[in-house]
Structures are given as structure tokens and as C-alpha cells.
Enzyme design. Structure first.
Site, PDB file in Angstrom:
ATOM      1  N   CYS A 111     -51.091  23.079  13.228  1.00 49.70           N
ATOM      2  CA  CYS A 111     -50.927  21.723  13.737  1.00 49.70           C
ATOM      3  C   CYS A 111     -50.861  21.796  15.261  1.00 49.70           C
ATOM      4  O   CYS A 111     -49.920  22.374  15.809  1.00 49.70           O
ATOM      5  CB  CYS A 111     -49.655  21.087  13.177  1.00 49.70           C
ATOM      6  SG  CYS A 111     -49.358  19.412  13.758  1.00 49.70           S
ATOM      7  N   ASN A 129     -59.211  16.913   6.707  1.00 47.24           N
ATOM      8  CA  ASN A 129     -58.787  15.864   7.619  1.00 47.24           C
ATOM      9  C   ASN A 129     -60.036  15.125   8.071  1.00 47.24           C
ATOM     10  O   ASN A 129     -61.040  15.751   8.422  1.00 47.24           O
ATOM     11  CB  ASN A 129     -58.069  16.451   8.836  1.00 47.24           C
ATOM     12  CG  ASN A 129     -56.849  17.266   8.438  1.00 47.24           C
ATOM     13  OD1 ASN A 129     -55.795  16.727   8.155  1.00 47.24           O
ATOM     14  ND2 ASN A 129     -57.012  18.586   8.399  1.00 47.24           N
ATOM     15  N   CYS A 138     -53.999  13.721  16.367  1.00 45.01           N
ATOM     16  CA  CYS A 138     -54.181  14.991  15.674  1.00 45.01           C
ATOM     17  C   CYS A 138     -54.781  15.979  16.659  1.00 45.01           C
ATOM     18  O   CYS A 138     -55.892  15.764  17.163  1.00 45.01           O
ATOM     19  CB  CYS A 138     -55.087  14.823  14.464  1.00 45.01           C
ATOM     20  SG  CYS A 138     -55.364  16.361  13.549  1.00 45.01           S
ATOM     21  N   THR A 188     -55.610  19.405  16.240  1.00 41.67           N
ATOM     22  CA  THR A 188     -56.745  20.180  15.727  1.00 41.67           C
ATOM     23  C   THR A 188     -57.948  19.269  15.500  1.00 41.67           C
ATOM     24  O   THR A 188     -59.095  19.681  15.684  1.00 41.67           O
ATOM     25  CB  THR A 188     -56.368  20.914  14.425  1.00 41.67           C
ATOM     26  OG1 THR A 188     -55.821  19.969  13.487  1.00 41.67           O
ATOM     27  CG2 THR A 188     -55.366  22.025  14.679  1.00 41.67           C
TER      28      THR A 188
END
Length: 261
Positions: free
Chosen positions: A73, A170, A198, A200
Site C-alpha cells: 500500500c 484494483n 491509491c 500503487t
């Protein structure tokens, strides 16, 4: 048992951080879900556990709010770096261990962290979009008018389709604003909802925009719902190296919570 925690925010992505270097707390899925619950617990997109590491300054374990161990993360890692610095675990330059191996990072200021990122897969184009793993698996989809997008509906329909439902993915919806700037909205597996940022996903999306020829810049700002993240890299013949992400990591509050062990 009372345990101390810190609540952090990274561009709107929020995390509970607990120092478990003494290894005296055993975490299970039910406990993690309860801690992350926004009605009955502290509330957060995930739980970050700080542990000792024999190969680096410290180790990060990231649990998603569904109670499961997550992959890398980016925003959570930056928050953990800020926590470690504020608690004298590290200096301004650090090396830490995460899901996809060792990363370097730098504390630029009290609220700004830069960390090394990696590509852990080939970049794959398919009928859904462009897929790659930047510590977590991401699908990048180009969209217009992302402000009007139903991210939960469209994201979950892809995350749970026959192609992706087993491993999960994701889903990032990306809108070009300029050569150096893109807007992004992300549906995150594990949270099973849209998150305000987010790390990544922003990294994966910036790289994909360069890879697909949508940008020729090696410094791309990803405008998330909760704030901006800057992705930098070197690229030559669609080979990407020296990847980093820079963004905020802010302490929200600290406290104690009773848990049953």
C-alpha cells in the site's frame, strides 16, 4: 488489553498504525475488521503494523479493512514512514521491508514523504484496460468525465468478473487533464469501495499513461479525490526504472483502544 494507535491520512486514504515491534499482539481477521470499522471501531481503509526487520530499519504489514493481509500500500507505507520518523524509529532516509520486498524512502518534510516504487510484472493490455503490478495488481482504464463516474458500480463489476474475481484487482479510472497531469479515481479490492487515493494505483496509472503514449513526461501528477500524488520515473524503450511516488502523510489523532486477546 489497551493498545496505543495513531490515525494517519495519506491524500485521503486513511490508516490505523500500531507499533508491534515487541511482537506482543496477535492479530486476527475479526479483530482487524473491528478496528477498521467506521461505526464501531477507530475506522480506516486499513491497518498498518510496524514490526522489527532483520534486513531493514523496520517492516510494514498492511491489512485491508476486510481483515485480510494486503499487498503493498503506497499511501499506507508513506504514513508508516512518517509514523516511524516521528517516533524516532528511523532517520530522514530509511530502508523498509514491505509485501514486495525492500524499499527506500525519504522524509522530505513533516507531512511529505517520497518512497521508491517497483514494477513487479509485465504491462499487459487486454479488453478491460491495461494491467500491471506495482506491489498490488492494478487495471488502468481511460475515461472521460470521471467526476460523473459511478466508481463503485463500474469498479466492482470488473473486480468481480470471471477474469479477475479469484485474484482480485484494483480498478483505476484515469482522465487526462494535460501531458503532466491526470485525474484518477480508484476502486480498491480489500476495501471493496472507492478510496480517496491509491498510491500503487497512481503509480501504475502514471506509468501506463506514459507506456500508452498519452504522456511523454517522466514526472506525472495524479490528482486523487483526496489530494495530489507525484510519480517520477525514468523510461527508455518502454522500460521503467527509478520509480518513486511523493505525497502527503498526516497524523490525524492518537489514542488507545481496548482489544480482547
Amino acid at each position: 488489553m489497551k493498545i496505543k494507535f495513531s490515525k494517519y491520512n495519506g491524500a485521503g486514504n486513511d490508516f490505523i498504525i500500531i507499533d508491534n515491534r515487541n511482537d506482543n499482539i496477535n492479530y486476527n481477521s475479526s479483530l482487524i475488521k473491528n478496528i477498521c470499522d467506521r461505526n464501531f471501531g477507530i475506522g480506516g481503509d486499513g491497518l498498518i503494523i510496524i514490526k522489527n526487520s532483520i534486513s531493514s530499519d523496520f517492516e510494514i504489514l498492511h491489512y485491508t479493512s476486510d481483515g485480510n493481509l494486503g499487498s503493498l500500500c503506497g499511501n499506507g507505507s508513506r504514513c508508516a514512514i512518517s509514523f516511524a520518523y516521528k517516533n524516532n524509529i528511523i532517520d530522514k532516509n530509511t530502508v523498509f521491508e514491505a509485501f514486495d520486498g525492500i524499499h527506500e524512502a525519504e522524509v522530505i518534510s513533516d507531512e511529505l514523504i517520497k518512497m521508491e516504487m517497483k514494477i513487479n510484472s509485465d504491462i499487459i493490455q487486454n479488453k478491460y484496460g491495461t494491467w500491471l503490478d506495482t506491489g498490488s495488481p492494478h487495471l488502468v482504464i481511460e475515461k472521460e468525465n470521471t467526476d460523473k463516474l459511478d466508481v463503485n458500480l463500474e469498479g466492482s463489476s470488473i473486480r468481480y468478473n470471471d477474469h479477475y474475481k479469484r485474484e482480485g484487482v484494483n480498478v483505476n479510472f484515469v482522465e487526462k487533464l494535460s501531458n503532466e497531469t491526470f485525474k484518477i479515481r480508484t476502486y480498491e479490492r480489500g476495501v471493496e469501495n472507492e478510496t480517496l487515493a491509491c498510491g500503487t494505483g497512481s503509480t501504475a496509472s502514471a506509468i501506463c499513461m506514459n507506456y500508452l503514449g498519452k504522456s511523454n513526461s517522466n514526472i506525472i501528477t495524479m490528482k486523487c479525490q483526496g489530494g495530489d500524488l507525484k510519480v517520477e520515473f525514468n523510461s527508455k524503450d518502454k522500460d521503467f526504472t527509478n520509480i518513486s511516488i511523493t505525497g502527503p502523510a498526516n497524523l490525524v489523532f492518537e489514542g488507545q483502544i481496548d482489544i480482547k486477546i
